[in-house]
Every structure is written in C-alpha cells, then in structure tokens.
Motif scaffolding. Structure first.
Motif, short mmCIF file in Angstrom:
data_model
loop_
_atom_site.label_atom_id
_atom_site.label_comp_id
_atom_site.label_asym_id
_atom_site.label_seq_id
_atom_site.Cartn_x
_atom_site.Cartn_y
_atom_site.Cartn_z
N PRO A 65 31.70 58.28 38.89
CA PRO A 65 32.37 59.35 39.62
C PRO A 65 33.17 58.84 40.82
N SER A 66 32.84 57.63 41.31
CA SER A 66 33.61 57.03 42.39
C SER A 66 33.25 55.55 42.45
N GLY A 67 34.11 54.77 43.11
CA GLY A 67 33.81 53.36 43.31
C GLY A 67 34.21 52.49 42.14
N THR A 68 33.65 51.29 42.10
CA THR A 68 33.99 50.29 41.10
C THR A 68 32.72 49.75 40.46
N LYS A 69 32.79 49.56 39.15
CA LYS A 69 31.69 48.96 38.41
C LYS A 69 32.24 47.92 37.45
N GLN A 70 31.43 46.94 37.14
CA GLN A 70 31.84 45.90 36.19
C GLN A 70 30.73 45.66 35.20
N ASN A 71 31.15 45.42 33.96
CA ASN A 71 30.21 45.07 32.90
C ASN A 71 30.89 44.06 32.00
N GLY A 72 30.64 42.80 32.24
CA GLY A 72 31.26 41.74 31.44
C GLY A 72 32.76 41.71 31.64
N ARG A 73 33.50 41.83 30.52
CA ARG A 73 34.97 41.80 30.59
C ARG A 73 35.56 43.15 30.98
N LEU A 74 34.75 44.16 31.08
CA LEU A 74 35.23 45.50 31.42
C LEU A 74 34.86 45.84 32.85
N SER A 75 35.79 46.53 33.51
CA SER A 75 35.48 47.09 34.82
C SER A 75 36.21 48.41 34.96
N ALA A 76 35.71 49.24 35.86
CA ALA A 76 36.32 50.54 36.08
C ALA A 76 36.32 50.86 37.55
N THR A 77 37.36 51.57 37.96
CA THR A 77 37.48 52.01 39.35
C THR A 77 37.89 53.47 39.34
N THR A 78 37.19 54.29 40.12
CA THR A 78 37.56 55.68 40.29
C THR A 78 37.87 55.93 41.76
N VAL A 79 39.07 56.47 42.01
CA VAL A 79 39.45 56.88 43.36
C VAL A 79 39.44 58.40 43.36
N ALA A 80 38.30 58.96 43.72
CA ALA A 80 38.10 60.40 43.57
C ALA A 80 39.08 61.20 44.44
N THR A 81 39.37 60.68 45.62
CA THR A 81 40.26 61.41 46.55
C THR A 81 41.68 61.51 46.00
N GLU A 82 42.08 60.54 45.17
CA GLU A 82 43.41 60.57 44.58
C GLU A 82 43.38 61.00 43.12
N ARG A 83 42.21 61.33 42.62
CA ARG A 83 42.04 61.95 41.31
C ARG A 83 42.53 61.07 40.16
N TYR A 84 42.07 59.83 40.16
CA TYR A 84 42.37 58.98 39.02
C TYR A 84 41.27 57.94 38.85
N SER A 85 41.22 57.41 37.63
CA SER A 85 40.30 56.33 37.33
C SER A 85 41.03 55.32 36.45
N LEU A 86 40.67 54.06 36.60
CA LEU A 86 41.27 52.98 35.83
C LEU A 86 40.18 52.20 35.10
N LEU A 87 40.47 51.85 33.87
CA LEU A 87 39.59 50.99 33.09
C LEU A 87 40.33 49.69 32.82
#
Lengths: 115, 108
Positions: free
Chosen positions: B50-72
């Motif tokens: 729902p917010s912040g950044t996480k990583q799992n091996g070659r994949l990572s994700a970032t959600t910027v909740a205030t700007e309403r987007y997420s990146l994989l």
C-alpha cells in the motif's frame, strides 16, 4: 498451508445448460471471493462472502448466477441457464480479512466454454 | 468508484532486459497488490504494497500513495517472467478492483 482448491479445471457446456463450480478456501480464511475473468481482461468480482454471509454481490447477474457458502467454508457458484458470453475463467480466492487487505490467494480457476 | 489504469498494455522484452510497469489509481487506497498471471492462468501474489518499497529477488515494487501510483520493476528478465501483471487496489470498502493488466512476453 494448502492453497485454494477449485474444481473442475475445465468445463464445456452448451448454451442454456447449467453448470456448477466448487471452491474450498484456505483453512481459517473468513472471506471468499468469486471472480470472472473474460479473455484479455482483468478479474471482475462477482460475489464476496464473509463467513457464510454475502458482503457484495452487486455485479452478480442474479437472473442466472447463484452462489452459496454453507457452513462458512467451501462454496459453489452456479450458472443456469448459461449463455455464450459466460465463457470465461471463474476464479475463487480467499483472504483472512474482509476486503483482502492482508492479501489474496487465488485458486487455479475453472475455464468454462459455452458453445 | 476507484479507477485503476495500467501501462503499458503490452510489452515485449529480450531476455536479460529490465522493465518498469506502472499502475495509476484515482483515489486513496488501503491496499495495493501486484499479481502475476502465468500462461496457465494461475494468479500469484507478488507484493502487498500500500506504500513504500519492497524487493523480492529480481522484482521490486514502489507505491507512492500520495501521488496515486505504483511501479513494478523487473530486472534481468527471464522467459518465465512472461504472462500478465495485474495491479489490484482496495480503497477502504469491501471490494478490490483489478486493472486491465500488462501483458509481458520475454524472448529468449
């Protein structure tokens, strides 16, 4: 832990026939969902149960679709009579909390073809 | 209700390349998940973010909740990464809404 079990894996029926799908969620998951995924689209929620009560069925075509979750564990989804546009994958998912805030687990789905 | 848009709709990569998939949503969210649907149709939960950044091996994700987007982010892509990637959000109600997905094909 065991995953979400669904059966059958595939089903082909003629239009106007009836069909039923079965789902057994992860043990201890109170919330169960049925999704319809038409080819090329994202899953669409049909019905959501919290234990054995319906939380949301706003997108369920109630003239032909029905679902139940007796005893708050496994669930069946029925279509009667089927139409050609019901051809889709029917996915069952479960989560520990309402709304899946803690994350969903999906079953392998039932691929329905209506001819 | 909340709208979820994913881009690009389709992506073809050469094995070993990196990529970024985007998910925009129209309202604040309590929950955001990324799923991978493999060619056999199985949906696998990649991240609950729902917010912040996480990583799992070659994949990572970032959600910027205030700007309403997420990146994989997918790094050093492999042919097994092929499939459809879905973003799904919950805005506080009972319903989780899925985007239309990004179809990824990784060439050997």
């Amino acid at each position: 832990e065991a995953g979400v079990a669904q059966s059958p894996r595939y089903k082909i029926i003629e239009k106007r026939q009836s069909v039923a799908f079965w789902c057994n969620p992860i043990s201890g998951h109170a919330t169960l969902y049925w999704y319809q995924q038409i080819l090329g689209q994202g899953p669409k929620l049909l019905i959501q149960f919290q234990n054995n009560g319906v939380v949301d069925d706003s997108q369920l075509p109630k003239d032909r679709f029905s679902a139940e979750r007796l005893k708050g564990v496994d669930s069946t989804l029925k279509i009667q009579p089927a139409k050609l546009e019901d051809s889709a994958v029917y996915l069952c998912a479960s989560s520990r909390t309402t709304g899946g805030i803690d994350g969903y687990t999906f079953g392998s789905g039932t691929r329905l073809t209506v001819v | 209700g909340i709208q979820v848009e994913q881009s690009p709709p389709d992506l073809i990569l050469q094995e070993g390349a990196n990529s970024t998939l985007r998910c925009n949503f129209s309202d604040s969210v309590n929950n955001l998940q990324w799923f991978h649907q493999n060619p056999w149709g199985q949906l696998i939960n990649l991240f609950y973010i729902p917010s912040g950044t996480k990583q799992n091996g070659r994949l990572s994700a970032t959600t910027v909740a205030t700007e309403r987007y997420s990146l994989l982010y997918i790094s050093s892509s492999q042919t097994t990464d092929s499939g459809v990637y879905f973003c799904a959000v919950n805005s506080g109600g009972f319903k989780t809404i899925f985007g239309a997905g990004t179809r990824l094909f990784v060439k050997a």
